[in-house]
Design an enzyme around this catalytic site. Sequence first.
Site, short mmCIF file in Angstrom:
data_model
loop_
_atom_site.label_atom_id
_atom_site.label_comp_id
_atom_site.label_asym_id
_atom_site.label_seq_id
_atom_site.Cartn_x
_atom_site.Cartn_y
_atom_site.Cartn_z
N LYS A 30 -5.70 6.29 -5.67
CA LYS A 30 -6.17 7.04 -4.50
C LYS A 30 -5.12 8.04 -4.07
O LYS A 30 -5.43 9.18 -3.71
CB LYS A 30 -6.49 6.07 -3.35
CG LYS A 30 -7.83 5.36 -3.54
CD LYS A 30 -8.01 4.20 -2.60
CE LYS A 30 -9.25 3.39 -3.01
NZ LYS A 30 -9.35 2.10 -2.35
N GLN A 52 -7.16 -1.53 2.33
CA GLN A 52 -7.56 -1.96 1.00
C GLN A 52 -8.06 -3.42 1.04
O GLN A 52 -7.38 -4.30 1.57
CB GLN A 52 -6.37 -1.83 0.03
CG GLN A 52 -6.68 -2.18 -1.42
CD GLN A 52 -7.62 -1.19 -2.09
OE1 GLN A 52 -7.75 -0.04 -1.70
NE2 GLN A 52 -8.29 -1.64 -3.13
N ASP A 78 -14.15 4.69 5.10
CA ASP A 78 -14.80 3.72 4.23
C ASP A 78 -16.23 3.44 4.69
O ASP A 78 -17.04 2.92 3.92
CB ASP A 78 -14.02 2.39 4.25
CG ASP A 78 -13.17 2.19 3.00
OD1 ASP A 78 -13.53 2.76 1.95
OD2 ASP A 78 -12.18 1.45 3.09
#
Length: 418
Positions: A178, A222, A245
């Site tokens: 990422k 994460q 997200d």
Amino acid sequence: MASMMLFTDCSSSSAAAARLLPFCRHQIPDGGLVQLHRSARLQFGLSNPSSSRTFVTYTFPSPPLVKERKEGLGGGGCGVWEGGREKSISLLFIISSSKWGILKWCLITFTAYIITAAAGVSVEAAAKVIDGKKVAKEIRDEIATEISKMKDAIGVVPGLAVILVGDRKDSATYVHNKKKACESVGITSYEVRLSEDSTEQEVIKHITCFNNDPSVHGILVQLPLPSHMNEQNVLDAVCIEKDVDGFNPLNSGRLAMRGIEPLFVPCTPKGCIELLRRYGIEIKGKRAVVLGRSNIVGRPAASLLDGEDATVTVVHSRTQNPEEITREADILIAAVGRPNMVRGSWIKPGAVIIDVGINAVEDAKSPRGYRLVGDVCYEEASKIASAITPVPGGVGPMTIAMLLSNTLVSAKRAHHFV
Ligand SMILES: Nc1nc(=O)c2c([nH]1)NC[C@@H]1CN(c3ccc(C(=O)N[C@@H](CCC(=O)O)C(=O)O)cc3)C=[N+]21
């Protein structure tokens, strides 16, 4: 009128694993069994897999049913399948028992083969590969262009903060990827690494800090978090304006509602829809089946498909005879995390397969000692589907591209830049 079943044996290349499975019922005057003997796919308009055609040769190999009814020896024919449906069938015969029966059967089967071959057919069908890696690169290039425009116009660059707790190797790899992706498009990345035994409060403290930092436009925690933490408590701490997200319940709730837009759509399901869109695969009116009902992929994927006017069915671990339902799907999204669960026989001919699964399976021949496989048995599925995403190189790279896209959207929104 007796009913006739159409069988296919293309579920596996190995004879031992080949199974005969019904995928269609037909009504014909005389009744009998048909075995799909040979199949191949021709793509007309390569950019549009939904227009793929399958030419098939049928043979009637004198099955017991036909014998019992003394209705004949067999027959033959050929037909055209398009978009998973039979469009036309010609030369379909049932031969009555007579001394010429065998000869007629041979002749008709032979003629059917010739016609099928004349249509320019190769023996093995092969699905179009939906190249997520390539599309993700295109999207990154578009994002990079927009970011440099924004920087020139208002002097702002988007920022993404990533919080990694613990030392799972796979998580560390994803976070590294990422970060690299951010750099490639001009997004500033911020990273916090916390030890496995840190507390929920410590994680939330860092989230709050990023919530208040105007140079951060997106915050990603994460997953999975260590088991002693309550994931929902942590995710709820991310302010909705920076929830790139799309895991905040307010965003999930808005996504599930009709006519209301969330601020952010979760990256993986958004990537799946984007792949379909960029490959010109129509969703409206299609039967879509989503395998898996996670908050991260399955549920939002079902909502998105529904929003695109597909008729959506969700299949999960308690579903009885899941393969009967997946076999109805024009579009199948598999997101269960079980290697090779979806076999060729689960798939409707001509279907489009989006494989979200990224499963590591042991492989002594691979330098890493493992290789990545999807939830779909690619080797089998690619012979039956009209289009399919590979693993790796399918949905995975799209997830990251959508994360970058959400971060850009967030920065634009924060600075009223259109
Ligand atoms: N808050 C949060 N957001 C996420 O989006 C999130 C997460 N947590 N936890 C883990 C999963 C997994 N995930 C992947 C992203 C890209 C690839 C990817 O690019 N895969 C490559 C292969 C990578 C390799 O070779 O190891 C591919 O499929 O081609 C994979 C997996 C995001 N996740």
